[in-house]
Scaffold this motif. Structure first.
Motif, PDB file in Angstrom:
ATOM      1  N   GLN A  94     -10.315   7.384  -7.426  1.00  0.00           N
ATOM      2  CA  GLN A  94      -9.581   8.642  -7.591  1.00  0.00           C
ATOM      3  C   GLN A  94      -8.304   8.587  -6.772  1.00  0.00           C
ATOM      4  O   GLN A  94      -8.324   8.191  -5.603  1.00  0.00           O
ATOM      5  CB  GLN A  94     -10.470   9.802  -7.128  1.00  0.00           C
ATOM      6  N   ASP A  95      -7.187   8.977  -7.373  1.00  0.00           N
ATOM      7  CA  ASP A  95      -5.921   8.984  -6.632  1.00  0.00           C
ATOM      8  C   ASP A  95      -5.345  10.395  -6.588  1.00  0.00           C
ATOM      9  O   ASP A  95      -5.823  11.304  -7.278  1.00  0.00           O
ATOM     10  CB  ASP A  95      -4.909   8.003  -7.244  1.00  0.00           C
ATOM     11  N   GLU A 138       2.229  10.412  -2.460  1.00  0.00           N
ATOM     12  CA  GLU A 138       1.705  10.777  -1.143  1.00  0.00           C
ATOM     13  C   GLU A 138       0.199  11.016  -1.262  1.00  0.00           C
ATOM     14  O   GLU A 138      -0.316  11.348  -2.315  1.00  0.00           O
ATOM     15  CB  GLU A 138       2.389  12.031  -0.612  1.00  0.00           C
ATOM     16  N   GLY A 139      -0.484  10.812  -0.143  1.00  0.00           N
ATOM     17  CA  GLY A 139      -1.937  10.939  -0.159  1.00  0.00           C
ATOM     18  C   GLY A 139      -2.575   9.572  -0.129  1.00  0.00           C
ATOM     19  O   GLY A 139      -2.457   8.835   0.844  1.00  0.00           O
ATOM     20  N   GLY A 140      -3.219   9.180  -1.217  1.00  0.00           N
ATOM     21  CA  GLY A 140      -3.854   7.876  -1.236  1.00  0.00           C
ATOM     22  C   GLY A 140      -4.860   7.731  -2.356  1.00  0.00           C
ATOM     23  O   GLY A 140      -4.836   8.456  -3.360  1.00  0.00           O
ATOM     24  N   VAL A 141      -5.758   6.774  -2.157  1.00  0.00           N
ATOM     25  CA  VAL A 141      -6.759   6.417  -3.171  1.00  0.00           C
ATOM     26  C   VAL A 141      -8.134   6.446  -2.531  1.00  0.00           C
ATOM     27  O   VAL A 141      -8.329   5.931  -1.422  1.00  0.00           O
ATOM     28  CB  VAL A 141      -6.469   5.011  -3.747  1.00  0.00           C
ATOM     29  N   ASN A 142      -9.073   7.052  -3.232  1.00  0.00           N
ATOM     30  CA  ASN A 142     -10.452   7.103  -2.764  1.00  0.00           C
ATOM     31  C   ASN A 142     -11.329   6.287  -3.707  1.00  0.00           C
ATOM     32  O   ASN A 142     -11.286   6.457  -4.919  1.00  0.00           O
ATOM     33  CB  ASN A 142     -10.951   8.554  -2.729  1.00  0.00           C
ATOM     34  N   VAL A 143     -12.119   5.380  -3.129  1.00  0.00           N
ATOM     35  CA  VAL A 143     -13.042   4.559  -3.914  1.00  0.00           C
ATOM     36  C   VAL A 143     -14.464   4.961  -3.539  1.00  0.00           C
ATOM     37  O   VAL A 143     -14.879   4.793  -2.398  1.00  0.00           O
ATOM     38  CB  VAL A 143     -12.825   3.057  -3.635  1.00  0.00           C
ATOM     39  N   HIS A 144     -15.182   5.493  -4.506  1.00  0.00           N
ATOM     40  CA  HIS A 144     -16.565   5.908  -4.274  1.00  0.00           C
ATOM     41  C   HIS A 144     -17.482   4.992  -5.084  1.00  0.00           C
ATOM     42  O   HIS A 144     -17.396   4.937  -6.311  1.00  0.00           O
ATOM     43  CB  HIS A 144     -16.748   7.366  -4.703  1.00  0.00           C
ATOM     44  N   ILE A 145     -18.355   4.274  -4.408  1.00  0.00           N
ATOM     45  CA  ILE A 145     -19.269   3.327  -5.051  1.00  0.00           C
ATOM     46  C   ILE A 145     -20.691   3.791  -4.780  1.00  0.00           C
ATOM     47  O   ILE A 145     -21.089   3.949  -3.619  1.00  0.00           O
ATOM     48  CB  ILE A 145     -19.062   1.903  -4.518  1.00  0.00           C
ATOM     49  N   ASP A 170       0.820  -1.224   0.000  1.00  0.00           N
ATOM     50  CA  ASP A 170       0.000   0.000   0.000  1.00  0.00           C
ATOM     51  C   ASP A 170       0.846   1.263   0.000  1.00  0.00           C
ATOM     52  O   ASP A 170       0.326   2.369   0.021  1.00  0.00           O
ATOM     53  CB  ASP A 170      -0.958   0.008   1.204  1.00  0.00           C
ATOM     54  N   TYR A 171       2.170   1.111  -0.019  1.00  0.00           N
ATOM     55  CA  TYR A 171       3.100   2.238  -0.110  1.00  0.00           C
ATOM     56  C   TYR A 171       2.859   3.285   0.982  1.00  0.00           C
ATOM     57  O   TYR A 171       3.136   4.472   0.782  1.00  0.00           O
ATOM     58  CB  TYR A 171       3.003   2.908  -1.486  1.00  0.00           C
ATOM     59  N   ASP A 172       2.342   2.837   2.128  1.00  0.00           N
ATOM     60  CA  ASP A 172       2.035   3.752   3.239  1.00  0.00           C
ATOM     61  C   ASP A 172       1.071   4.854   2.812  1.00  0.00           C
ATOM     62  O   ASP A 172       1.168   5.994   3.262  1.00  0.00           O
ATOM     63  CB  ASP A 172       3.334   4.371   3.801  1.00  0.00           C
ATOM     64  N   LEU A 173       0.135   4.505   1.955  1.00  0.00           N
ATOM     65  CA  LEU A 173      -0.875   5.458   1.495  1.00  0.00           C
ATOM     66  C   LEU A 173      -2.220   5.128   2.129  1.00  0.00           C
ATOM     67  O   LEU A 173      -2.455   4.016   2.598  1.00  0.00           O
ATOM     68  CB  LEU A 173      -1.003   5.403  -0.030  1.00  0.00           C
ATOM     69  N   ASP A 174      -3.110   6.102   2.130  1.00  0.00           N
ATOM     70  CA  ASP A 174      -4.457   5.890   2.659  1.00  0.00           C
ATOM     71  C   ASP A 174      -5.355   5.299   1.588  1.00  0.00           C
ATOM     72  O   ASP A 174      -5.262   5.649   0.407  1.00  0.00           O
ATOM     73  CB  ASP A 174      -5.055   7.220   3.136  1.00  0.00           C
ATOM     74  N   LEU A 175      -6.251   4.407   2.008  1.00  0.00           N
ATOM     75  CA  LEU A 175      -7.294   3.886   1.134  1.00  0.00           C
ATOM     76  C   LEU A 175      -8.629   4.192   1.790  1.00  0.00           C
ATOM     77  O   LEU A 175      -8.906   3.746   2.898  1.00  0.00           O
ATOM     78  CB  LEU A 175      -7.140   2.378   0.927  1.00  0.00           C
ATOM     79  N   VAL A 176      -9.454   4.977   1.104  1.00  0.00           N
ATOM     80  CA  VAL A 176     -10.765   5.365   1.625  1.00  0.00           C
ATOM     81  C   VAL A 176     -11.840   4.669   0.788  1.00  0.00           C
ATOM     82  O   VAL A 176     -11.881   4.838  -0.432  1.00  0.00           O
ATOM     83  CB  VAL A 176     -10.958   6.891   1.571  1.00  0.00           C
ATOM     84  N   ILE A 177     -12.679   3.880   1.429  1.00  0.00           N
ATOM     85  CA  ILE A 177     -13.777   3.189   0.745  1.00  0.00           C
ATOM     86  C   ILE A 177     -15.074   3.910   1.084  1.00  0.00           C
ATOM     87  O   ILE A 177     -15.602   3.783   2.182  1.00  0.00           O
ATOM     88  CB  ILE A 177     -13.871   1.710   1.161  1.00  0.00           C
ATOM     89  N   ASP A 178     -15.573   4.679   0.138  1.00  0.00           N
ATOM     90  CA  ASP A 178     -16.804   5.451   0.325  1.00  0.00           C
ATOM     91  C   ASP A 178     -17.944   4.740  -0.407  1.00  0.00           C
ATOM     92  O   ASP A 178     -18.249   5.047  -1.559  1.00  0.00           O
ATOM     93  CB  ASP A 178     -16.588   6.877  -0.209  1.00  0.00           C
ATOM     94  N   MET A 179     -18.548   3.775   0.273  1.00  0.00           N
ATOM     95  CA  MET A 179     -19.641   2.998  -0.319  1.00  0.00           C
ATOM     96  C   MET A 179     -20.967   3.543   0.206  1.00  0.00           C
ATOM     97  O   MET A 179     -21.244   3.481   1.398  1.00  0.00           O
ATOM     98  CB  MET A 179     -19.488   1.518   0.052  1.00  0.00           C
ATOM     99  N   GLU A 180     -21.778   4.071  -0.693  1.00  0.00           N
ATOM    100  CA  GLU A 180     -23.014   4.706  -0.254  1.00  0.00           C
ATOM    101  C   GLU A 180     -24.025   3.652   0.213  1.00  0.00           C
ATOM    102  O   GLU A 180     -24.199   2.615  -0.430  1.00  0.00           O
ATOM    103  CB  GLU A 180     -23.601   5.558  -1.381  1.00  0.00           C
TER     104      GLU A 180
END
Length: 889
Positions: free
Chosen positions: A342-343, A319-326, A278-288
């Motif tokens: 989105q990264d 730096e930062g991370g990845v956002n997953v919006h479903i 994960d390269y010390d990055l954030d993963l945000v799972i935004d599942m509605e």
């Protein structure tokens, strides 16, 4: 014939040319008819024929060949009308020569003959008419006649030569295309075969490195083993990519539509991602939450799409991370499931975005840390998306990251929301989460948007605090029901958080690698922090009893019946329940349970779901029916490994009083008992609590705790060094090498070593018979019973700590339930080999069977089987507390 049709495809454009030529020729003829005062009735026929031809073309009446012949016949009729007038006698040869050259574009030689025949008939008619009219033919007229005939014949020869040459060119091109297709297919087959061949040794590398990782190796050696394991996983992923790509490239991709739950899909995906970098990055799972609970589609391909997009985002982000919006978009046929990833990476320019769809393309522009790969991620995603009739779009700009949006049509089986909170009007959640105040603005916005979606759509108020003082003030002024705490915040404020946990539900959002210890009553929610686990935690109602963590809950004298077809599950449940003082009886199936309940009364019944002959739901309903006739009340709890997102609601709606997922998690087990049992059945006993041992690298709550923890840790290390032969690691070394996490097994046995040994003995008991049963169901293609057997292996393996084997059993169980024999046949042999190896190792370790007899046992054959719209929110900041309050509160 097919080749001929393919050749004629090249001439399809000539059909329009013929129609336009016919129209142009008709228009000239109509004009000349008026000028020369020719027959007016013919003008009407010519005009009608032209209009009819266009109507047939526009409406695509008849096939293309028939229409072409019809146009040609009407054109020849028009030509005949033009030629029969003696003023046109010596013009018709030139006109027909032009017409023949036009018809060479059709590639149809018979039409050339039609043109020549029409000329001969028309010219012959004119000669006869001239002779009858007394026209005298001199040498000039005769030579002119022969020249005109020769002109038309020569035009026909030239036209046929053109058609023949074109046909030869097309034939050669067709052969070359077929050769290229064959070469491409051979290459694809080669890649697929090589990938399959490489997969076996790679799996061996991964398996052996996993065994070595559990050994007590020097740090330098362990680092090398970890590198080998990581390389093995990367190669395995690339092999999977090659196989997927070859299916897409060979047009052999099949779509398997089945009913699935998005929450369960995300759970499985996160387990998969836990083995990737994960390269010390954030993963945000935004599942509605408003995604339907059950939808129909190809869940496997949707999961792979998400996996590729997330991993790509990690690869090209510093730096930062990845956002997953479903989220869903409603349509007449159901929904479009939108996957938006989105990264915060380097982004791409317009040219790179255009090339991103191409196979093997990799963009390194502006990136100082490229993670390699085969360049197949987006092509695979695009191929899967097209196969499911979906749409893929990429938006990117240099320095601004990349957004990939996939929209896939899905039908809806169960329209209720996939996430919901019971009693939401009384639920107020708070977050003491440092990662939500990260310095990266985009990640902070991702987290805030996710919380906003959950708060607004679930109807749950959410408060966020940023310091210990704000937390104490919030708890003092509001009736908080659920508290989420970050790992760092817990370690810095352990004593305070443990105290709060005695009054409300508290969960520690654990960073990757953090497993505790935590105080009594706290739950661990591993990151990534996402909606499914949040809602599951919010649905836990606090028991309302301020119990000290030095008190042990017991239920002395409670008569319990445990119903399960797997003996090992019965052993585990009996062992755990007896530590609470219960009097435990067991039944191996629904029918036996019904008979036992007819003879004896039980205070509580724990019922498995998947059992042969009669499943848990049917058994529960029959028990309730029998009890109702006798005017008795039964307390029945579902105790099952079917811990999918909506399983709890499903079991409760069927009539169960409670739901406990397997393996049994003590905190959840006690919560359920407190909820369904009368208070008089629960007794709290004082117990002596040993000080917490602090994990290396974490900060204890205070200096005194730290000193005590250091002392305890030192003592433990000294004991391990002085007497290694007495440690559990040495006792269970044989099964550790096969991937068994003994510590997890001990947790299920509440730390009792004798109980764990008994559990292992039951697991290995009659193991040849167990394997024979699985093989028998496989050979008979009895997938229903096969899934039940593999389901039992899944749950029992998890109880002893054989997590990898349990996961393999889960995959086979799901494949068997779905009737996907390919997956079952692909994974069965390896699964059974690992299962048998573990059973033999346990038998030898416990002295249940000698090594010699184990090695000389019969060789068996085995087979496996198995069961955006933008949301606006306004953060109100008062005294540092950030609030999200749903509408209507």
């Amino acid at each position: 014939m097919n080749q001929r049709n393919e050749e004629n495809d090249v001439f399809k454009a000539s059909h329009m040319t013929i129609l336009i030529s016919y129209t142009f020729f008709s228009a000239i003829l109509i004009g000349e008819s008026f000028l020369m005062d020719w027959e007016k009735w013919a003008i009407i026929l010519i005009l009608a024929g032209t209009v009819l031809a266009w109507i047939m073309h526009i409406q695509q009446r008849l096939n293309e060949g028939s229409r072409l012949w019809l146009y040609s016949v009407m054109m020849m009729a028009t030509y005949f009308f033009y030629g029969i007038h003696l003023t046109s006698t010596f013009d018709i040869a030139l006109v027909m020569s032009v017409v023949i050259m036009i018809y060479s574009m059709t590639g149809v030689k018979s039409l050339i003959k039609l043109c020549q025949a029409t000329f001969v008939i028309t010219f012959g008619y004119d000669i006869i008419a001239m002779v009858r009219s007394g026209e005298k033919f001199g040498s000039l007229e005769i030579s002119r006649s022969f020249m005109h005939v020769a002109m038309v014949i020569l035009a026909g020869i030239v036209a046929r030569t053109i058609i023949d040459n074109w046909s030869k060119v097309l034939s050669r091109s067709h052969d070359e295309i077929e050769e290229l297709k064959a070469a491409t297919e051979r290459l694809d087959n080669f890649l697929a075969n090589v990938s399959h061949e490489i997969r076996t040794p790679v799996n061996a590398v991964m398996g052996l490195s996993a065994v070595l990782e559990k050994e007590n190796l020097p740090e330098a050696v362990l680092s090398n083993v970890n590198a080998i394991s990581g390389a093995g996983h990367r190669v395995s992923e690339q092999i999977g990519d090659i196989l997927d790509f070859t299916e897409i490239d060979m047009n052999k991709l099949s779509v398997n539509n089945e009913t699935y739950m998005i929450n369960s899909l995300i759970n499985d995906l996160l387990v998969q991602l836990s083995f990737t970098e994960d390269y010390d990055l954030d993963l945000v799972i935004d599942m509605e939450p408003n995604i339907p609970a059950e939808i129909t589609g190809d869940a496997s391909k949707i999961k792979k799409i998400l996996w590729h997009l997330i991993v790509n985002g990690f690869k090209f982000t510093k730096e930062g991370g990845v956002n997953v919006h479903i989220y869903p978009v409603k349509r007449e046929y159901g929904i479009n499931l939108v996957l938006e990833v989105q990264d915060t990476g380097a982004g791409m320019n317009e040219e790179e975005v255009e090339h991103a769809y191409e196979k093997f393309y990799q963009s390194d522009s502006g990136r100082t840390r490229t993670a390699g790969g085969l360049g197949l991620g987006i092509p695979i995603v695009n191929g899967f998306t097209k196969a499911m009739n979906g749409v893929l779009a990429i938006e990117s700009a240099e320095g601004e990251g990349t957004t990939v949006r996939v929209s896939i049509p899905q039908t809806v089986d169960n329209p209720i929301p996939c996430l919901s909170v019971k009693g939401r009007e009384n639920c107020i959640a708070a977050g003491f989460l440092g990662f939500m105040t990260t310095g990266h603005q985009s990640i902070r916005e991702y987290y805030m948007r996710m919380i906003a979606h959950l708060s607004l759509e679930l109807g749950v108020a959410f408060r966020r605090v940023q310091s210990r003082e704000e937390l104490e003030k919030l708890i003092a002024t509001e009736k908080i029901t659920h508290l989420f705490v970050g790992t760092g915040e817990y370690l810095e404020n352990r004593e305070l958080i443990d105290t709060i946990a005695r009054k409300m539900n508290v969960a520690v959002v654990a960073d990757r690698g953090f497993t505790g210890p935590v105080g009594h009553g706290l739950s661990l929610l591993p990151k990534p922090f996402y909606g499914g686990q949040i809602v599951s935690f919010l649905n836990h109602a606090f028991d309302g009893v301020e119990s000290d963590k030095d008190e042990k809950m017991t239920t002395p004298g409670l008569r319990a019946l445990v119903v399960d077809d797997e003996p090992m599950n019965l052993l585990v449940a009996k062992g755990i329940f007896e530590t609470y003082g219960m009097i435990v009886s067991t039944a191996s199936g629904g029918r036996e349970a019904i008979g036992m309940c007819a003879q004896e009364d039980y205070d509580i019944i724990f019922m498995d779901h998947m059992m042969p002959e009669m499943d848990g739901v049917e058994a529960m309903k029959r028990l309730r029916f029998n009890a109702a006739r006798l005017k008795k009340e039964l307390c029945i709890v579902a105790l099952t490994a079917n811990a999918i997102s909506s399983a709890k609601e499903m079991f409760l709606s069927e009539g169960f009083d409670g739901f406990i997922p397997k393996p049994i998690e003590i905190t959840e087990f006690e919560r359920v008992l407190k909820k369904i049992l009368p208070k008089s059945a629960i007794v709290y006993e004082k117990v002596e609590i040993k000080p917490d041992i602090v994990r290396e690298g974490t900060a204890p709550a205070d200096k005194e705790s730290a000193d005590k923890a250091d002392t305890d840790n030192a003592a433990i290390k000294e004991q391990e060094t002085a007497a290694p032969q007495n440690t559990a690691r040495d006792k269970y070394d044989a099964i550790r090498k096969l991937g068994v996490d003994v510590e997890k097994g001990m947790v299920y046995c509440r730390g009792e070593d004798d109980f764990y040994k008994q559990l292992l003995a039951e697991y290995a008991k009659n193991y040849k018979q167990k394997i024979d049963d699985v093989a028998g169901f496989y050979d008979a293609a009895n997938w229903k019973d096969y899934a039940i057997k593999v389901h039992a292996i899944k749950s029992t393996s998890k109880m002893i700590g054989a997590m990898d084997l349990s996961e393999a059993a889960r995959v086979l169980e799901e494949a068997a339930k779905a009737g996907n024999e390919d997956i079952v046949r692909e994974g069965h042999a390896e699964f059974i080999q690992k299962y048998e190896s573990l059973l033999r190792a346990i038998s030898e370790m416990l002295g249940l069977v000698s090594a010699e007899s184990a090695d000389t046992g019969d060789v068996l054959e085995f087979t496996p089987d198995a069961e955006e719209e933008v949301i606006e929110f306004s953060p109100d900041e008062e005294d540092g507390v950030l609030e999200f309050t749903p509408e209507g509160e």
